[in-house]
Design a protein around this motif. Structure first.
Motif, mmCIF file in Angstrom:
data_model
loop_
_atom_site.group_PDB
_atom_site.id
_atom_site.type_symbol
_atom_site.label_atom_id
_atom_site.label_comp_id
_atom_site.label_asym_id
_atom_site.label_seq_id
_atom_site.Cartn_x
_atom_site.Cartn_y
_atom_site.Cartn_z
ATOM 1 N N VAL A 1 0.847 -1.189 0.000
ATOM 2 C CA VAL A 1 0.000 0.000 0.000
ATOM 3 C C VAL A 1 0.887 1.246 0.000
ATOM 4 N N ASP A 2 0.527 2.180 -0.848
ATOM 5 C CA ASP A 2 1.239 3.455 -0.913
ATOM 6 C C ASP A 2 0.551 4.438 0.027
ATOM 7 N N LEU A 3 1.020 4.466 1.279
ATOM 8 C CA LEU A 3 0.327 5.248 2.303
ATOM 9 C C LEU A 3 0.502 6.741 2.121
ATOM 10 N N ALA A 4 1.611 7.128 1.517
ATOM 11 C CA ALA A 4 1.884 8.557 1.420
ATOM 12 C C ALA A 4 1.425 9.136 0.093
ATOM 13 N N SER A 5 0.905 8.267 -0.775
ATOM 14 C CA SER A 5 0.469 8.708 -2.104
ATOM 15 C C SER A 5 1.543 9.512 -2.819
ATOM 16 N N GLU A 6 2.727 8.973 -2.810
ATOM 17 C CA GLU A 6 3.802 9.642 -3.536
ATOM 18 C C GLU A 6 3.819 9.096 -4.953
ATOM 19 N N ALA A 7 3.848 9.985 -5.894
ATOM 20 C CA ALA A 7 3.718 9.577 -7.288
ATOM 21 C C ALA A 7 4.867 8.671 -7.732
ATOM 22 N N THR A 8 6.057 8.835 -7.155
ATOM 23 C CA THR A 8 7.213 8.075 -7.605
ATOM 24 C C THR A 8 7.239 6.661 -7.031
ATOM 25 N N LYS A 9 6.334 6.390 -6.144
ATOM 26 C CA LYS A 9 6.439 5.156 -5.382
ATOM 27 C C LYS A 9 5.552 4.062 -5.921
ATOM 28 N N PHE A 10 5.951 2.833 -5.631
ATOM 29 C CA PHE A 10 5.082 1.717 -5.958
ATOM 30 C C PHE A 10 4.115 1.496 -4.811
ATOM 31 N N GLY A 11 3.133 0.693 -5.075
ATOM 32 C CA GLY A 11 2.139 0.427 -4.034
ATOM 33 C C GLY A 11 0.789 0.926 -4.491
ATOM 34 N N LEU A 12 -0.241 0.270 -4.008
ATOM 35 C CA LEU A 12 -1.602 0.666 -4.348
ATOM 36 C C LEU A 12 -2.003 1.892 -3.560
ATOM 37 N N PRO A 13 -2.649 2.856 -4.196
ATOM 38 C CA PRO A 13 -3.211 3.957 -3.419
ATOM 39 C C PRO A 13 -4.225 3.388 -2.419
ATOM 40 N N GLU A 14 -4.214 3.959 -1.232
ATOM 41 C CA GLU A 14 -5.134 3.508 -0.187
ATOM 42 C C GLU A 14 -6.565 3.370 -0.684
ATOM 43 N N ALA A 15 -6.981 4.348 -1.485
ATOM 44 C CA ALA A 15 -8.376 4.394 -1.926
ATOM 45 C C ALA A 15 -8.738 3.179 -2.787
ATOM 46 N N ASP A 16 -7.738 2.569 -3.416
ATOM 47 C CA ASP A 16 -8.019 1.426 -4.303
ATOM 48 C C ASP A 16 -7.894 0.088 -3.590
ATOM 49 N N LEU A 17 -7.495 0.122 -2.324
ATOM 50 C CA LEU A 17 -7.112 -1.128 -1.667
ATOM 51 C C LEU A 17 -8.253 -2.145 -1.590
ATOM 52 N N LEU A 18 -9.374 -1.755 -1.007
ATOM 53 C CA LEU A 18 -10.430 -2.748 -0.767
ATOM 54 C C LEU A 18 -10.987 -3.300 -2.076
ATOM 55 N N GLY A 19 -11.170 -2.426 -3.047
ATOM 56 C CA GLY A 19 -11.669 -2.873 -4.353
ATOM 57 C C GLY A 19 -10.718 -3.883 -4.983
#
Ligand SMILES: *Cc1c(COP(=O)(O)O)cnc(C)c1O
Length: 260
Positions: free
Chosen positions: A131-149
């Motif tokens: 999960v991309d908790l900080a929503s940094e554009a350069t980072k990998f990881g799912l945006p929090e908002a997309d996690l449950l879906g």
């Protein structure tokens, strides 16, 4: 300091953090992150009692694995291999063949690819969703908002076993400043678990902040420099000896490596 005494110091700190949090030390697994380390260093960590090894690149793991395949942990079983870094789509087959656990699943597309590769070799692949908790554009990881879906979609993939979540929070020297990110991952994990979408594992915490991560619920901590000593920065390798990266620098470096 030698690897065995560094390991003992890490275990002490892990136990202290567990005690403060009222947790059992057996609930937290130390993943020794072996990127850039020699086969001898890795073997020495396993001899000292390490059971779980983490690599952040498939190619590096593939190169080292043959020399380490016969290693046995203290209980006589082979060490478990964890992929902790970003997984490129063209490396999925190799990753599924090599790794007991993939910590960096960060898209539905990657989930499908892992599922297919696991099907081909008759394996069920344990994964964690990053999960991309900080929503940094350069980072990998799912945006929090997309996690449950995303987790809901992944539950349809029979060769994936989603055991929990992973995060690589922004690097800040003060580990206390990272606590809110660890806490957030724990909350997201509890929500996913509550809905039956994931197991309860949380992969979070590195050399300089694993105690805080354990206090916030980490079940896997990923530790490199605290166990093996400073890594030489890439630049030092080509230009001769330079200042070794500080113990602190590990996270920043992991994040740079991840962004490659
Ligand atoms: C390198 C790395 C670590 C370990 O970092 P240290 O600061 O050396 O403990 C943990 N997680 C990931 C994803 C890494 O790439």
């Amino acid at each position: 300091m030698e690897i065995p005494s560094r390991l003992a110091a890490i275990r002490d700190r892990m136990e202290g953090a567990c005690r403060r949090a009222g947790r059992a030390p057996s609930d937290v697994t130390l993943v020794a992150v072996t990127k850039t380390r020699t086969v001898e260093e890795v073997a020495s960590a396993v001899e000292a009692g390490v059971t779980d090894l983490g690599e952040n690149r498939v190619q590096e793991a593939e190169a080292k694995y043959p020399s380490l395949a016969s290693l046995e942990a203290r209980d006589g079983s082979p060490p478990r291999w964890h992929l902790v870094g970003h997984l490129q789509k063209n490396k999925v087959k190799k990753a599924v063949a090599l790794f007991d656990r993939i910590h960096s699943l960060d898209s539905v597309e990657l989930g499908h690819k892992i599922d297919r590769a696991a099907e081909e070799i008759g394996k069920v692949q344990p994964v964690l969703v990053q999960v991309d908790l900080a929503s940094e554009a350069t980072k990998f990881g799912l945006p929090e908002a997309d996690l449950l879906g995303t987790l809901e979609t992944l539950t349809g993939l029979r060769r994936l076993r989603v055991d929990g979540l992973m995060a690589l929070p922004p690097f800040v020297p003060d580990p206390e400043a990272v606590r809110p990110y660890f806490r957030r991952l724990r909350e997201l994990g509890a929500e996913a678990f509550g809905r039956g979408l994931a197991g309860r594992e949380l992969s979070m915490g590195m050399s300089h902040d694993f105690e805080v991560a354990i206090e916030e619920g980490a079940t896997f901590i990923r530790v490199g420099t605290a166990l093996f000593g400073p890594r030489l920065p890439e630049s030092a390798k080509s230009t001769g000896p330079g200042p070794p990266s500080q113990g602190f620098g590990g996270s920043a470096e992991a994040r740079r490596a991840e962004a490659e």
